[in-house]
Design a protein around this motif. Structure first.
Motif, PDB file in Angstrom:
ATOM      1  N   LEU A 110      31.085  54.152  46.058  1.00 32.39           N
ATOM      2  CA  LEU A 110      30.037  54.821  45.290  1.00 32.39           C
ATOM      3  C   LEU A 110      28.952  55.214  46.285  1.00 32.39           C
ATOM      4  O   LEU A 110      28.555  54.415  47.138  1.00 32.39           O
ATOM      5  CB  LEU A 110      29.456  53.894  44.221  1.00 32.39           C
ATOM      6  N   ASN A 111      28.472  56.430  46.167  1.00 27.98           N
ATOM      7  CA  ASN A 111      27.532  56.999  47.121  1.00 27.98           C
ATOM      8  C   ASN A 111      26.241  57.355  46.387  1.00 27.98           C
ATOM      9  O   ASN A 111      26.224  58.262  45.572  1.00 27.98           O
ATOM     10  CB  ASN A 111      28.157  58.252  47.724  1.00 27.98           C
ATOM     11  N   PHE A 112      25.183  56.619  46.679  1.00 31.22           N
ATOM     12  CA  PHE A 112      23.876  56.894  46.096  1.00 31.22           C
ATOM     13  C   PHE A 112      22.964  57.423  47.185  1.00 31.22           C
ATOM     14  O   PHE A 112      23.321  57.419  48.365  1.00 31.22           O
ATOM     15  CB  PHE A 112      23.295  55.627  45.473  1.00 31.22           C
ATOM     16  N   ASP A 113      21.773  57.852  46.821  1.00 30.22           N
ATOM     17  CA  ASP A 113      20.864  58.425  47.805  1.00 30.22           C
ATOM     18  C   ASP A 113      20.577  57.472  48.964  1.00 30.22           C
ATOM     19  O   ASP A 113      20.567  57.870  50.111  1.00 30.22           O
ATOM     20  CB  ASP A 113      19.543  58.827  47.141  1.00 30.22           C
ATOM     21  N   THR A 114      20.336  56.223  48.658  1.00 35.41           N
ATOM     22  CA  THR A 114      19.942  55.285  49.715  1.00 35.41           C
ATOM     23  C   THR A 114      20.879  54.094  49.855  1.00 35.41           C
ATOM     24  O   THR A 114      20.678  53.266  50.729  1.00 35.41           O
ATOM     25  CB  THR A 114      18.525  54.739  49.450  1.00 35.41           C
ATOM     26  N   GLU A 115      21.864  53.981  48.997  1.00 37.85           N
ATOM     27  CA  GLU A 115      22.766  52.834  49.085  1.00 37.85           C
ATOM     28  C   GLU A 115      24.207  53.246  48.801  1.00 37.85           C
ATOM     29  O   GLU A 115      24.474  54.277  48.216  1.00 37.85           O
ATOM     30  CB  GLU A 115      22.323  51.725  48.132  1.00 37.85           C
ATOM     31  N   PHE A 116      25.099  52.391  49.276  1.00 40.91           N
ATOM     32  CA  PHE A 116      26.527  52.642  49.128  1.00 40.91           C
ATOM     33  C   PHE A 116      27.178  51.373  48.608  1.00 40.91           C
ATOM     34  O   PHE A 116      26.727  50.266  48.896  1.00 40.91           O
ATOM     35  CB  PHE A 116      27.157  52.993  50.475  1.00 40.91           C
ATOM     36  N   LEU A 117      28.239  51.545  47.870  1.00 39.99           N
ATOM     37  CA  LEU A 117      29.042  50.423  47.423  1.00 39.99           C
ATOM     38  C   LEU A 117      30.468  50.693  47.857  1.00 39.99           C
ATOM     39  O   LEU A 117      31.006  51.772  47.609  1.00 39.99           O
ATOM     40  CB  LEU A 117      28.975  50.272  45.900  1.00 39.99           C
ATOM     41  N   ASN A 118      31.062  49.735  48.529  1.00 41.68           N
ATOM     42  CA  ASN A 118      32.415  49.867  49.028  1.00 41.68           C
ATOM     43  C   ASN A 118      33.175  48.616  48.594  1.00 41.68           C
ATOM     44  O   ASN A 118      32.819  47.507  48.988  1.00 41.68           O
ATOM     45  CB  ASN A 118      32.363  49.970  50.555  1.00 41.68           C
ATOM     46  N   VAL A 119      34.211  48.792  47.747  1.00 37.15           N
ATOM     47  CA  VAL A 119      34.970  47.669  47.203  1.00 37.15           C
ATOM     48  C   VAL A 119      36.453  47.895  47.466  1.00 37.15           C
ATOM     49  O   VAL A 119      36.977  48.977  47.186  1.00 37.15           O
ATOM     50  CB  VAL A 119      34.740  47.511  45.682  1.00 37.15           C
ATOM     51  N   ASN A 120      37.129  46.870  47.981  1.00 36.66           N
ATOM     52  CA  ASN A 120      38.563  46.921  48.255  1.00 36.66           C
ATOM     53  C   ASN A 120      39.288  45.915  47.368  1.00 36.66           C
ATOM     54  O   ASN A 120      38.845  44.770  47.243  1.00 36.66           O
ATOM     55  CB  ASN A 120      38.841  46.570  49.718  1.00 36.66           C
ATOM     56  N   ILE A 121      40.414  46.352  46.795  1.00 37.17           N
ATOM     57  CA  ILE A 121      41.219  45.489  45.926  1.00 37.17           C
ATOM     58  C   ILE A 121      42.672  45.569  46.379  1.00 37.17           C
ATOM     59  O   ILE A 121      43.202  46.667  46.567  1.00 37.17           O
ATOM     60  CB  ILE A 121      41.128  45.932  44.448  1.00 37.17           C
ATOM     61  N   ILE A 122      43.300  44.441  46.536  1.00 34.28           N
ATOM     62  CA  ILE A 122      44.713  44.398  46.918  1.00 34.28           C
ATOM     63  C   ILE A 122      45.565  44.393  45.652  1.00 34.28           C
ATOM     64  O   ILE A 122      45.171  43.810  44.634  1.00 34.28           O
ATOM     65  CB  ILE A 122      45.003  43.164  47.807  1.00 34.28           C
ATOM     66  N   ASN A 123      46.707  45.087  45.669  1.00 30.67           N
ATOM     67  CA  ASN A 123      47.612  45.064  44.521  1.00 30.67           C
ATOM     68  C   ASN A 123      48.011  43.638  44.184  1.00 30.67           C
ATOM     69  O   ASN A 123      48.301  42.843  45.083  1.00 30.67           O
ATOM     70  CB  ASN A 123      48.881  45.866  44.811  1.00 30.67           C
ATOM     71  N   GLY A 124      48.028  43.340  42.914  1.00 31.47           N
ATOM     72  CA  GLY A 124      48.476  42.032  42.462  1.00 31.47           C
ATOM     73  C   GLY A 124      47.403  40.965  42.448  1.00 31.47           C
ATOM     74  O   GLY A 124      47.672  39.827  42.060  1.00 31.47           O
ATOM     75  N   TYR A 125      46.181  41.304  42.855  1.00 32.10           N
ATOM     76  CA  TYR A 125      45.112  40.307  42.811  1.00 32.10           C
ATOM     77  C   TYR A 125      44.851  39.996  41.338  1.00 32.10           C
ATOM     78  O   TYR A 125      44.606  40.899  40.535  1.00 32.10           O
ATOM     79  CB  TYR A 125      43.861  40.838  43.498  1.00 32.10           C
ATOM     80  N   PRO A 126      44.956  38.735  40.939  1.00 30.77           N
ATOM     81  CA  PRO A 126      44.964  38.395  39.506  1.00 30.77           C
ATOM     82  C   PRO A 126      43.648  38.663  38.784  1.00 30.77           C
ATOM     83  O   PRO A 126      42.570  38.503  39.350  1.00 30.77           O
ATOM     84  CB  PRO A 126      45.296  36.902  39.502  1.00 30.77           C
ATOM     85  N   LYS A 127      43.787  39.046  37.527  1.00 34.20           N
ATOM     86  CA  LYS A 127      42.626  39.347  36.686  1.00 34.20           C
ATOM     87  C   LYS A 127      41.683  38.151  36.566  1.00 34.20           C
ATOM     88  O   LYS A 127      40.471  38.335  36.464  1.00 34.20           O
ATOM     89  CB  LYS A 127      43.093  39.799  35.293  1.00 34.20           C
ATOM     90  N   VAL A 128      42.219  36.939  36.615  1.00 32.93           N
ATOM     91  CA  VAL A 128      41.365  35.748  36.471  1.00 32.93           C
ATOM     92  C   VAL A 128      40.345  35.632  37.602  1.00 32.93           C
ATOM     93  O   VAL A 128      39.352  34.921  37.468  1.00 32.93           O
ATOM     94  CB  VAL A 128      42.194  34.440  36.377  1.00 32.93           C
ATOM     95  N   CYS A 129      40.574  36.331  38.704  1.00 34.01           N
ATOM     96  CA  CYS A 129      39.631  36.310  39.828  1.00 34.01           C
ATOM     97  C   CYS A 129      38.467  37.279  39.625  1.00 34.01           C
ATOM     98  O   CYS A 129      37.528  37.292  40.406  1.00 34.01           O
ATOM     99  CB  CYS A 129      40.355  36.614  41.131  1.00 34.01           C
ATOM    100  N   PHE A 130      38.518  38.073  38.582  1.00 35.76           N
ATOM    101  CA  PHE A 130      37.442  38.994  38.232  1.00 35.76           C
ATOM    102  C   PHE A 130      36.692  38.338  37.072  1.00 35.76           C
ATOM    103  O   PHE A 130      37.182  38.343  35.941  1.00 35.76           O
ATOM    104  CB  PHE A 130      38.008  40.357  37.823  1.00 35.76           C
ATOM    105  N   GLU A 131      35.526  37.783  37.340  1.00 33.68           N
ATOM    106  CA  GLU A 131      34.877  36.907  36.368  1.00 33.68           C
ATOM    107  C   GLU A 131      33.715  37.532  35.612  1.00 33.68           C
ATOM    108  O   GLU A 131      33.568  37.317  34.417  1.00 33.68           O
ATOM    109  CB  GLU A 131      34.414  35.638  37.084  1.00 33.68           C
ATOM    110  N   THR A 132      32.879  38.298  36.285  1.00 37.77           N
ATOM    111  CA  THR A 132      31.694  38.859  35.628  1.00 37.77           C
ATOM    112  C   THR A 132      32.086  40.097  34.826  1.00 37.77           C
ATOM    113  O   THR A 132      33.175  40.641  34.981  1.00 37.77           O
ATOM    114  CB  THR A 132      30.620  39.246  36.662  1.00 37.77           C
ATOM    115  N   LYS A 133      31.164  40.566  33.993  1.00 42.26           N
ATOM    116  CA  LYS A 133      31.421  41.785  33.218  1.00 42.26           C
ATOM    117  C   LYS A 133      31.677  42.976  34.135  1.00 42.26           C
ATOM    118  O   LYS A 133      32.574  43.778  33.890  1.00 42.26           O
ATOM    119  CB  LYS A 133      30.244  42.084  32.275  1.00 42.26           C
TER     120      LYS A 133
END
Length: 163
Positions: A114-137
């Motif tokens: 995600l590219n914003f004016d002053t900040e960036f977000l870079n997220v990497n996900i590997i195939n098969g990483y279980p849903k239970v490891c994604f905890e927050t909304k």
């Protein structure tokens, strides 16, 4: 012609997007027979460019090429996911969602930028990483968005192949 939308920001030590784009989703099969790589780029007007390439597909695809490019307005469902992600606590997302002992090149993976004016977000996900490891909304939303985009890309790939 592949659009080179990413660049390494040495100051922040992360990969960022060209200033013309606000969002990028990249997916790769990893090391396998088809070697599919795809990228969805969305600009400030919510137009998109979707590109994919696959190894030695010139005789297998409708356009007789190993490169597929599509342009248009962002589909409603992708726009909805992106809007929900931007309205979430996305700053709390981790940069990597994969086990530390796994080499990313061994398996398929996805990258969100995600590219914003002053900040960036870079997220990497590997195939098969279980849903239970994604905890927050925000993490659960990211997981759902990732699953949706992987299926969207796979549908585009199947449509690209000859019947």
């Amino acid at each position: 012609m592949w659009i080179y939308s990413r660049k390494f920001n040495e100051e922040k030590n992360i990969i960022t997007l060209d200033r013309h784009y606000i969002f990028s989703f990249m997916t790769s099969d990893g090391f396998c027979e088809r070697l599919l790589n795809a990228e969805l780029l969305i600009d400030h007007d919510f137009s998109y460019i979707f590109q994919m390439t696959a190894f030695q597909h010139e005789k297998m695809t409708k356009n007789r090429s190993d490169l597929f490019i599509e342009k248009g307005k962002v589909p409603d469902k992708i726009f909805m996911y992106l809007e929900n992600l931007l309205n979430s606590e996305y700053k709390d997302l981790r940069q990597n969602y994969y086990p530390a002992q796994l080499a990313v090149t061994d398996s398929g993976n996805q990258t969100f930028i995600l590219n914003f004016d002053t900040e960036f977000l870079n997220v990497n996900i590997i195939n098969g990483y279980p849903k239970v490891c994604f905890e927050t909304k925000a993490e659960l939303l990211l997981f759902e968005f990732n699953e949706y985009l992987k299926n969207w890309v796979e549908t585009k790939y199947q449509d690209w192949l000859q019947v």
